[in-house]
Design a protein around this motif. Sequence first.
Motif, PDB file in Angstrom:
ATOM      1  N   SER A 204       0.840  -1.195   0.000  1.00  0.00           N
ATOM      2  CA  SER A 204       0.000   0.000   0.000  1.00  0.00           C
ATOM      3  C   SER A 204       0.877   1.247   0.000  1.00  0.00           C
ATOM      4  O   SER A 204       1.763   1.395   0.856  1.00  0.00           O
ATOM      5  CB  SER A 204      -0.925   0.021   1.224  1.00  0.00           C
ATOM      6  OG  SER A 204      -1.714   1.201   1.228  1.00  0.00           O
ATOM      7  N   ARG A 206      -0.782   4.378  -0.533  1.00  0.00           N
ATOM      8  CA  ARG A 206      -1.859   5.361  -0.589  1.00  0.00           C
ATOM      9  C   ARG A 206      -1.439   6.731  -0.044  1.00  0.00           C
ATOM     10  O   ARG A 206      -0.579   6.842   0.835  1.00  0.00           O
ATOM     11  CB  ARG A 206      -3.095   4.860   0.181  1.00  0.00           C
ATOM     12  CG  ARG A 206      -2.905   4.873   1.685  1.00  0.00           C
ATOM     13  CD  ARG A 206      -4.080   4.245   2.427  1.00  0.00           C
ATOM     14  NE  ARG A 206      -5.375   4.806   2.120  1.00  0.00           N
ATOM     15  CZ  ARG A 206      -5.940   5.818   2.759  1.00  0.00           C
ATOM     16  NH1 ARG A 206      -5.291   6.421   3.749  1.00  0.00           N
ATOM     17  NH2 ARG A 206      -7.137   6.263   2.420  1.00  0.00           N
ATOM     18  N   ASN A 229      -2.175  -0.955  -3.623  1.00  0.00           N
ATOM     19  CA  ASN A 229      -3.059   0.175  -3.342  1.00  0.00           C
ATOM     20  C   ASN A 229      -2.328   1.485  -3.618  1.00  0.00           C
ATOM     21  O   ASN A 229      -1.376   1.826  -2.921  1.00  0.00           O
ATOM     22  CB  ASN A 229      -3.526   0.131  -1.885  1.00  0.00           C
ATOM     23  CG  ASN A 229      -4.531   1.225  -1.575  1.00  0.00           C
ATOM     24  OD1 ASN A 229      -5.066   1.865  -2.475  1.00  0.00           O
ATOM     25  ND2 ASN A 229      -4.796   1.450  -0.291  1.00  0.00           N
ATOM     26  N   SER A 231      -4.329   4.333  -4.045  1.00  0.00           N
ATOM     27  CA  SER A 231      -5.447   5.270  -3.912  1.00  0.00           C
ATOM     28  C   SER A 231      -4.961   6.621  -3.394  1.00  0.00           C
ATOM     29  O   SER A 231      -4.129   6.693  -2.478  1.00  0.00           O
ATOM     30  CB  SER A 231      -6.494   4.703  -2.948  1.00  0.00           C
ATOM     31  OG  SER A 231      -7.010   3.485  -3.429  1.00  0.00           O
ATOM     32  N   HIS A 232      -5.472   7.700  -3.990  1.00  0.00           N
ATOM     33  CA  HIS A 232      -5.230   9.079  -3.566  1.00  0.00           C
ATOM     34  C   HIS A 232      -3.780   9.520  -3.744  1.00  0.00           C
ATOM     35  O   HIS A 232      -3.358  10.518  -3.143  1.00  0.00           O
ATOM     36  CB  HIS A 232      -5.650   9.295  -2.103  1.00  0.00           C
ATOM     37  CG  HIS A 232      -6.889   8.550  -1.722  1.00  0.00           C
ATOM     38  ND1 HIS A 232      -8.094   8.729  -2.351  1.00  0.00           N
ATOM     39  CD2 HIS A 232      -7.104   7.591  -0.775  1.00  0.00           C
ATOM     40  CE1 HIS A 232      -8.998   7.932  -1.804  1.00  0.00           C
ATOM     41  NE2 HIS A 232      -8.430   7.224  -0.863  1.00  0.00           N
ATOM     42  N   LEU A 266      -5.974  -1.147  -6.465  1.00  0.00           N
ATOM     43  CA  LEU A 266      -6.839  -0.140  -5.867  1.00  0.00           C
ATOM     44  C   LEU A 266      -6.335   1.256  -6.225  1.00  0.00           C
ATOM     45  O   LEU A 266      -5.196   1.617  -5.911  1.00  0.00           O
ATOM     46  CB  LEU A 266      -6.871  -0.315  -4.344  1.00  0.00           C
ATOM     47  CG  LEU A 266      -7.363  -1.702  -3.882  1.00  0.00           C
ATOM     48  CD1 LEU A 266      -7.008  -1.943  -2.423  1.00  0.00           C
ATOM     49  CD2 LEU A 266      -8.861  -1.825  -4.083  1.00  0.00           C
ATOM     50  N   THR A 267      -7.200   2.028  -6.870  1.00  0.00           N
ATOM     51  CA  THR A 267      -6.811   3.365  -7.313  1.00  0.00           C
ATOM     52  C   THR A 267      -7.927   4.366  -7.029  1.00  0.00           C
ATOM     53  O   THR A 267      -9.094   4.010  -6.915  1.00  0.00           O
ATOM     54  CB  THR A 267      -6.516   3.396  -8.821  1.00  0.00           C
ATOM     55  OG1 THR A 267      -7.735   3.208  -9.551  1.00  0.00           O
ATOM     56  CG2 THR A 267      -5.526   2.319  -9.206  1.00  0.00           C
ATOM     57  N   CYS A 268      -7.539   5.613  -6.917  1.00  0.00           N
ATOM     58  CA  CYS A 268      -8.483   6.724  -6.871  1.00  0.00           C
ATOM     59  C   CYS A 268      -7.717   7.984  -7.261  1.00  0.00           C
ATOM     60  O   CYS A 268      -6.774   8.377  -6.567  1.00  0.00           O
ATOM     61  CB  CYS A 268      -9.106   6.887  -5.484  1.00  0.00           C
ATOM     62  SG  CYS A 268     -10.275   8.278  -5.380  1.00  0.00           S
ATOM     63  N   CYS A 273     -12.571  13.785  -4.908  1.00  0.00           N
ATOM     64  CA  CYS A 273     -12.281  13.003  -3.693  1.00  0.00           C
ATOM     65  C   CYS A 273     -11.527  13.867  -2.688  1.00  0.00           C
ATOM     66  O   CYS A 273     -10.500  14.472  -3.009  1.00  0.00           O
ATOM     67  CB  CYS A 273     -11.466  11.768  -4.062  1.00  0.00           C
ATOM     68  SG  CYS A 273     -10.793  10.877  -2.635  1.00  0.00           S
ATOM     69  N   CYS A 276      -7.883  12.687  -2.173  1.00  0.00           N
ATOM     70  CA  CYS A 276      -7.040  13.055  -3.318  1.00  0.00           C
ATOM     71  C   CYS A 276      -6.681  14.538  -3.263  1.00  0.00           C
ATOM     72  O   CYS A 276      -5.535  14.930  -3.517  1.00  0.00           O
ATOM     73  CB  CYS A 276      -7.760  12.730  -4.627  1.00  0.00           C
ATOM     74  SG  CYS A 276      -7.866  10.964  -5.012  1.00  0.00           S
ATOM     75  N   GLU A 300      -7.556   1.229   2.163  1.00  0.00           N
ATOM     76  CA  GLU A 300      -8.498   0.493   1.326  1.00  0.00           C
ATOM     77  C   GLU A 300      -8.249  -1.013   1.392  1.00  0.00           C
ATOM     78  O   GLU A 300      -9.145  -1.803   1.092  1.00  0.00           O
ATOM     79  CB  GLU A 300      -8.435   0.981  -0.114  1.00  0.00           C
ATOM     80  CG  GLU A 300      -8.978   2.375  -0.346  1.00  0.00           C
ATOM     81  CD  GLU A 300      -8.123   3.486   0.238  1.00  0.00           C
ATOM     82  OE1 GLU A 300      -8.665   4.595   0.469  1.00  0.00           O
ATOM     83  OE2 GLU A 300      -6.910   3.265   0.481  1.00  0.00           O
TER      84      GLU A 300
END
Length: 306
Positions: A204, A206, A229, A231-232, A266-268, A273, A276, A300
């Motif tokens: 991860s 993130r 992961n 994400s963000h 896992l992405t965002c 957001c 983000c 996540e």
Amino acid sequence: MEEGGSAVRRWEDLDNDILVRIFQLFDVFELTSGIAHVCSSWRLACCDPLLWKTLDLSMLISNFIKIPLEPYVYVGNRSDMKLTRVLKISLNLSRGYIKTLIFHVNLYVSDDQLTYTAERCPSLRRLVMPAWNRIKKTGICKAIRTWKDLESMTMPCIANPPYIMEEISQNCKNFSELKVMGPFDVYFAETLVSAHLPKLKVLSLRCSMLNKDALILILDGLSHLEVLNISHCVLIESQPPPAPKKVITELDQSILEKASRLREFLTCMDDSCIMCQRTKEDEGLMRWYKYEEDIWKDDEVRSLAL
């Protein structure tokens, strides 16, 4: 003894299992406040392994100020003494049963405190320690050599990652989960790829600044990875100087194809957001103190969340 015609049981005669169930409702500060000294039966209950699977110090924060030179934080003496006291009592009561150890993102552990802890919880499987400012290379390496059963670690981004990955590779044969809190560059990615960590399944990154080349290295080089992961993250692409780094707002098809082999990617990267937005505002180095109390614990990946 009888009172009003009915027998009255003493507290020390309470069934041990019941005492343990009651003590499970207490936090670490309550467990170390002196209840183990009430009587022998209470002390026995306080040492039960069920109470010490996890030593959660995430509610304890150092009283610190930032300074311009290493270790970049100064921790007040009273704050240090409080942590040392809680560690000594907890580790004495736990009798080596601790499997998970959690430190707050703003709890700055010293080398001596870390060494004392490592020696008294040799069966540790998960370490969550996001702040290493006061820990030297010798201190963390000594701890890792003690934790042969370590499987999961949450750590900050550090300037020289090879030494810690080498120690994990040599000593922690079941190491399978890593979370890095902070900017993740090509050097760190190359370190992970070159380290012999065949059981590393979960990574991860993130809420960090992530170099695109580092991401590609991870996807190409960690063949056993199953969950990634990002994400963000603020994804950046290095360009020839003097051109500034380019912020990538969308993953290209080549990256998505490389990631398709993973069980979970896992992405965002959504401008709407909140997380983000915060990562961008903090330029990939999160100032967790600005936000909700325990938001730094989120992930996540369920096994890495607290």
